[in-house]
Design a protein around this motif. Structure first.
Motif, PDB file in Angstrom:
ATOM      1  N   TRP A  26       0.832  -1.204   0.000  1.00 49.85           N
ATOM      2  CA  TRP A  26       0.000   0.000   0.000  1.00 49.85           C
ATOM      3  C   TRP A  26       0.867   1.255   0.000  1.00 49.85           C
ATOM      4  O   TRP A  26       0.642   2.174  -0.794  1.00 49.85           O
ATOM      5  CB  TRP A  26      -0.940   0.001   1.204  1.00 49.85           C
ATOM      6  CG  TRP A  26      -1.766   1.240   1.281  1.00 49.85           C
ATOM      7  CD1 TRP A  26      -2.857   1.555   0.516  1.00 49.85           C
ATOM      8  CD2 TRP A  26      -1.549   2.351   2.146  1.00 49.85           C
ATOM      9  NE1 TRP A  26      -3.326   2.790   0.865  1.00 49.85           N
ATOM     10  CE2 TRP A  26      -2.546   3.307   1.859  1.00 49.85           C
ATOM     11  CE3 TRP A  26      -0.615   2.635   3.129  1.00 49.85           C
ATOM     12  CZ2 TRP A  26      -2.633   4.512   2.527  1.00 49.85           C
ATOM     13  CZ3 TRP A  26      -0.709   3.834   3.788  1.00 49.85           C
ATOM     14  CH2 TRP A  26      -1.697   4.761   3.494  1.00 49.85           C
ATOM     15  N   LYS A  27       1.883   1.302   0.870  1.00 52.16           N
ATOM     16  CA  LYS A  27       2.758   2.483   0.930  1.00 52.16           C
ATOM     17  C   LYS A  27       3.530   2.669  -0.371  1.00 52.16           C
ATOM     18  O   LYS A  27       3.692   3.791  -0.854  1.00 52.16           O
ATOM     19  CB  LYS A  27       3.710   2.389   2.109  1.00 52.16           C
ATOM     20  CG  LYS A  27       3.014   2.614   3.433  1.00 52.16           C
ATOM     21  CD  LYS A  27       3.979   3.074   4.468  1.00 52.16           C
ATOM     22  CE  LYS A  27       3.183   3.434   5.710  1.00 52.16           C
ATOM     23  NZ  LYS A  27       3.856   4.385   6.521  1.00 52.16           N
ATOM     24  N   LEU A  28       4.027   1.586  -0.953  1.00 50.39           N
ATOM     25  CA  LEU A  28       4.764   1.683  -2.211  1.00 50.39           C
ATOM     26  C   LEU A  28       3.853   2.108  -3.359  1.00 50.39           C
ATOM     27  O   LEU A  28       4.259   2.886  -4.227  1.00 50.39           O
ATOM     28  CB  LEU A  28       5.438   0.346  -2.541  1.00 50.39           C
ATOM     29  CG  LEU A  28       6.591  -0.058  -1.638  1.00 50.39           C
ATOM     30  CD1 LEU A  28       7.031  -1.480  -1.943  1.00 50.39           C
ATOM     31  CD2 LEU A  28       7.755   0.900  -1.776  1.00 50.39           C
ATOM     32  N   ASN A  71      -4.484 -15.552  -6.307  1.00 55.25           N
ATOM     33  CA  ASN A  71      -5.525 -16.546  -6.587  1.00 55.25           C
ATOM     34  C   ASN A  71      -6.837 -16.093  -5.990  1.00 55.25           C
ATOM     35  O   ASN A  71      -6.874 -15.634  -4.843  1.00 55.25           O
ATOM     36  CB  ASN A  71      -5.138 -17.902  -5.995  1.00 55.25           C
ATOM     37  CG  ASN A  71      -3.905 -18.471  -6.659  1.00 55.25           C
ATOM     38  OD1 ASN A  71      -3.773 -18.403  -7.875  1.00 55.25           O
ATOM     39  ND2 ASN A  71      -3.012 -19.018  -5.864  1.00 55.25           N
ATOM     40  N   VAL A  72      -7.920 -16.239  -6.753  1.00 58.93           N
ATOM     41  CA  VAL A  72      -9.249 -15.879  -6.282  1.00 58.93           C
ATOM     42  C   VAL A  72     -10.194 -17.054  -6.497  1.00 58.93           C
ATOM     43  O   VAL A  72      -9.909 -17.959  -7.277  1.00 58.93           O
ATOM     44  CB  VAL A  72      -9.791 -14.615  -6.999  1.00 58.93           C
ATOM     45  CG1 VAL A  72      -8.937 -13.408  -6.681  1.00 58.93           C
ATOM     46  CG2 VAL A  72      -9.867 -14.820  -8.490  1.00 58.93           C
ATOM     47  N   SER A  73     -11.301 -17.009  -5.797  1.00 55.76           N
ATOM     48  CA  SER A  73     -12.285 -18.079  -5.897  1.00 55.76           C
ATOM     49  C   SER A  73     -13.614 -17.502  -6.388  1.00 55.76           C
ATOM     50  O   SER A  73     -14.036 -16.432  -5.927  1.00 55.76           O
ATOM     51  CB  SER A  73     -12.478 -18.733  -4.533  1.00 55.76           C
ATOM     52  OG  SER A  73     -13.542 -19.654  -4.591  1.00 55.76           O
ATOM     53  N   GLU A  80     -15.585 -12.049   0.115  1.00 60.46           N
ATOM     54  CA  GLU A  80     -14.826 -11.019   0.836  1.00 60.46           C
ATOM     55  C   GLU A  80     -13.317 -11.223   0.659  1.00 60.46           C
ATOM     56  O   GLU A  80     -12.578 -10.264   0.406  1.00 60.46           O
ATOM     57  CB  GLU A  80     -15.185 -11.038   2.319  1.00 60.46           C
ATOM     58  CG  GLU A  80     -14.507  -9.925   3.099  1.00 60.46           C
ATOM     59  CD  GLU A  80     -14.887  -9.935   4.571  1.00 60.46           C
ATOM     60  OE1 GLU A  80     -14.189  -9.234   5.330  1.00 60.46           O
ATOM     61  OE2 GLU A  80     -15.845 -10.625   4.964  1.00 60.46           O
ATOM     62  N   GLU A  81     -12.871 -12.467   0.763  1.00 60.15           N
ATOM     63  CA  GLU A  81     -11.452 -12.761   0.596  1.00 60.15           C
ATOM     64  C   GLU A  81     -11.000 -12.474  -0.843  1.00 60.15           C
ATOM     65  O   GLU A  81      -9.922 -11.927  -1.075  1.00 60.15           O
ATOM     66  CB  GLU A  81     -11.185 -14.216   0.959  1.00 60.15           C
ATOM     67  CG  GLU A  81      -9.730 -14.554   1.093  1.00 60.15           C
ATOM     68  CD  GLU A  81      -9.521 -15.952   1.658  1.00 60.15           C
ATOM     69  OE1 GLU A  81      -8.481 -16.522   1.314  1.00 60.15           O
ATOM     70  OE2 GLU A  81     -10.369 -16.448   2.402  1.00 60.15           O
ATOM     71  N   THR A  85      -8.228  -9.753  -2.051  1.00 65.53           N
ATOM     72  CA  THR A  85      -7.118 -10.171  -2.905  1.00 65.53           C
ATOM     73  C   THR A  85      -7.033  -9.286  -4.136  1.00 65.53           C
ATOM     74  O   THR A  85      -5.939  -8.878  -4.550  1.00 65.53           O
ATOM     75  CB  THR A  85      -7.292 -11.649  -3.325  1.00 65.53           C
ATOM     76  OG1 THR A  85      -7.325 -12.449  -2.146  1.00 65.53           O
ATOM     77  CG2 THR A  85      -6.164 -12.105  -4.229  1.00 65.53           C
ATOM     78  N   LEU A  86      -8.154  -8.959  -4.731  1.00 55.34           N
ATOM     79  CA  LEU A  86      -8.165  -8.095  -5.912  1.00 55.34           C
ATOM     80  C   LEU A  86      -7.725  -6.674  -5.571  1.00 55.34           C
ATOM     81  O   LEU A  86      -7.040  -6.018  -6.377  1.00 55.34           O
ATOM     82  CB  LEU A  86      -9.542  -8.098  -6.565  1.00 55.34           C
ATOM     83  CG  LEU A  86      -9.939  -9.428  -7.213  1.00 55.34           C
ATOM     84  CD1 LEU A  86     -11.388  -9.387  -7.680  1.00 55.34           C
ATOM     85  CD2 LEU A  86      -9.004  -9.778  -8.351  1.00 55.34           C
ATOM     86  N   LYS A  87      -8.077  -6.192  -4.395  1.00 53.97           N
ATOM     87  CA  LYS A  87      -7.596  -4.865  -3.973  1.00 53.97           C
ATOM     88  C   LYS A  87      -6.086  -4.886  -3.796  1.00 53.97           C
ATOM     89  O   LYS A  87      -5.392  -3.956  -4.214  1.00 53.97           O
ATOM     90  CB  LYS A  87      -8.274  -4.432  -2.654  1.00 53.97           C
ATOM     91  CG  LYS A  87      -9.697  -4.008  -2.832  1.00 53.97           C
ATOM     92  CD  LYS A  87     -10.348  -3.343  -1.633  1.00 53.97           C
ATOM     93  CE  LYS A  87      -9.906  -3.770  -0.292  1.00 53.97           C
ATOM     94  NZ  LYS A  87     -10.695  -3.233   0.807  1.00 53.97           N
ATOM     95  N   PHE A  88      -5.554  -5.949  -3.194  1.00 57.23           N
ATOM     96  CA  PHE A  88      -4.110  -6.098  -3.025  1.00 57.23           C
ATOM     97  C   PHE A  88      -3.425  -6.129  -4.385  1.00 57.23           C
ATOM     98  O   PHE A  88      -2.417  -5.448  -4.608  1.00 57.23           O
ATOM     99  CB  PHE A  88      -3.803  -7.388  -2.246  1.00 57.23           C
ATOM    100  CG  PHE A  88      -2.350  -7.730  -2.172  1.00 57.23           C
ATOM    101  CD1 PHE A  88      -1.540  -7.140  -1.220  1.00 57.23           C
ATOM    102  CD2 PHE A  88      -1.785  -8.633  -3.053  1.00 57.23           C
ATOM    103  CE1 PHE A  88      -0.189  -7.449  -1.146  1.00 57.23           C
ATOM    104  CE2 PHE A  88      -0.440  -8.956  -2.989  1.00 57.23           C
ATOM    105  CZ  PHE A  88       0.352  -8.351  -2.030  1.00 57.23           C
ATOM    106  N   ALA A  89      -3.965  -6.909  -5.326  1.00 61.00           N
ATOM    107  CA  ALA A  89      -3.373  -7.008  -6.667  1.00 61.00           C
ATOM    108  C   ALA A  89      -3.410  -5.666  -7.380  1.00 61.00           C
ATOM    109  O   ALA A  89      -2.449  -5.298  -8.072  1.00 61.00           O
ATOM    110  CB  ALA A  89      -4.117  -8.064  -7.480  1.00 61.00           C
ATOM    111  N   SER A  90      -4.474  -4.933  -7.193  1.00 58.46           N
ATOM    112  CA  SER A  90      -4.578  -3.610  -7.815  1.00 58.46           C
ATOM    113  C   SER A  90      -3.512  -2.661  -7.273  1.00 58.46           C
ATOM    114  O   SER A  90      -2.876  -1.920  -8.028  1.00 58.46           O
ATOM    115  CB  SER A  90      -5.973  -3.041  -7.555  1.00 58.46           C
ATOM    116  OG  SER A  90      -6.070  -1.732  -8.024  1.00 58.46           O
ATOM    117  N   ARG A  91      -3.300  -2.697  -5.965  1.00 60.67           N
ATOM    118  CA  ARG A  91      -2.254  -1.860  -5.364  1.00 60.67           C
ATOM    119  C   ARG A  91      -0.876  -2.288  -5.850  1.00 60.67           C
ATOM    120  O   ARG A  91      -0.035  -1.455  -6.175  1.00 60.67           O
ATOM    121  CB  ARG A  91      -2.305  -1.955  -3.843  1.00 60.67           C
ATOM    122  CG  ARG A  91      -3.422  -1.171  -3.240  1.00 60.67           C
ATOM    123  CD  ARG A  91      -3.273  -1.133  -1.721  1.00 60.67           C
ATOM    124  NE  ARG A  91      -4.589  -1.071  -1.145  1.00 60.67           N
ATOM    125  CZ  ARG A  91      -5.186  -2.055  -0.483  1.00 60.67           C
ATOM    126  NH1 ARG A  91      -4.554  -3.199  -0.284  1.00 60.67           N
ATOM    127  NH2 ARG A  91      -6.385  -1.913  -0.003  1.00 60.67           N
TER     128      ARG A  91
END
Length: 124
Positions: A26-28, A71-73, A80-81, A85-91
């Motif tokens: 997130w910071k990066l 990986n997503v399901s 929710e998970e 995960t998609l928010k993390f990948a976007s960041r």
């Protein structure tokens, strides 16, 4: 979860490492969004808060080309998970890396380069 002893402790450390990795990403990504180099970031990036981020610091710090696989399901119970995960990948996708080739020379090559440089300096 009904975990006890070492499994519970291990799960705690894994969760802490993943949380810290998310915070570092997130910071990066914020720095990349603002077009600030990693070296010039005034705020602290918590690489030392977990072993995982400490190991990944050289790669995340900018002088590398990295790939992250998330990986997503498709199941509703994992919505929710999957969203997190998609928010993390976007960041992670927003982070701009500046990979440079690092040249490692052996002693013989360095001596040859020094001799050539000395020869050039003598002719001047």
């Amino acid at each position: 979860a009904n975990t006890k002893g070492s499994r519970r402790s291990e799960g705690h450390f894994i969760n802490k490492s993943l949380l810290t990795l998310g915070h570092v990403i997130w910071k990066l990504s914020e720095a990349s969004r603002k077009n600030i180099k990693v070296e010039d970031i005034a705020q602290h990036i918590p690489y030392r808060d977990s072993k995982l981020t400490r190991l990944l610091q050289p790669s995340l710090g900018g002088n590398a080309q990295i790939s992250i696989i998330c990986n997503v399901s498709p199941e509703g119970k994992h919505a929710e998970e999957t969203h997190n995960t998609l928010k993390f990948a976007s960041r992670a996708k927003r982070i701009k890396q500046q990979a440079r080739v690092t040249q490692v020379l052996d002693d013989a090559t360095m001596l040859q380069q020094y001799r050539e440089e000395i020869g050039i300096l003598r002719t001047q």
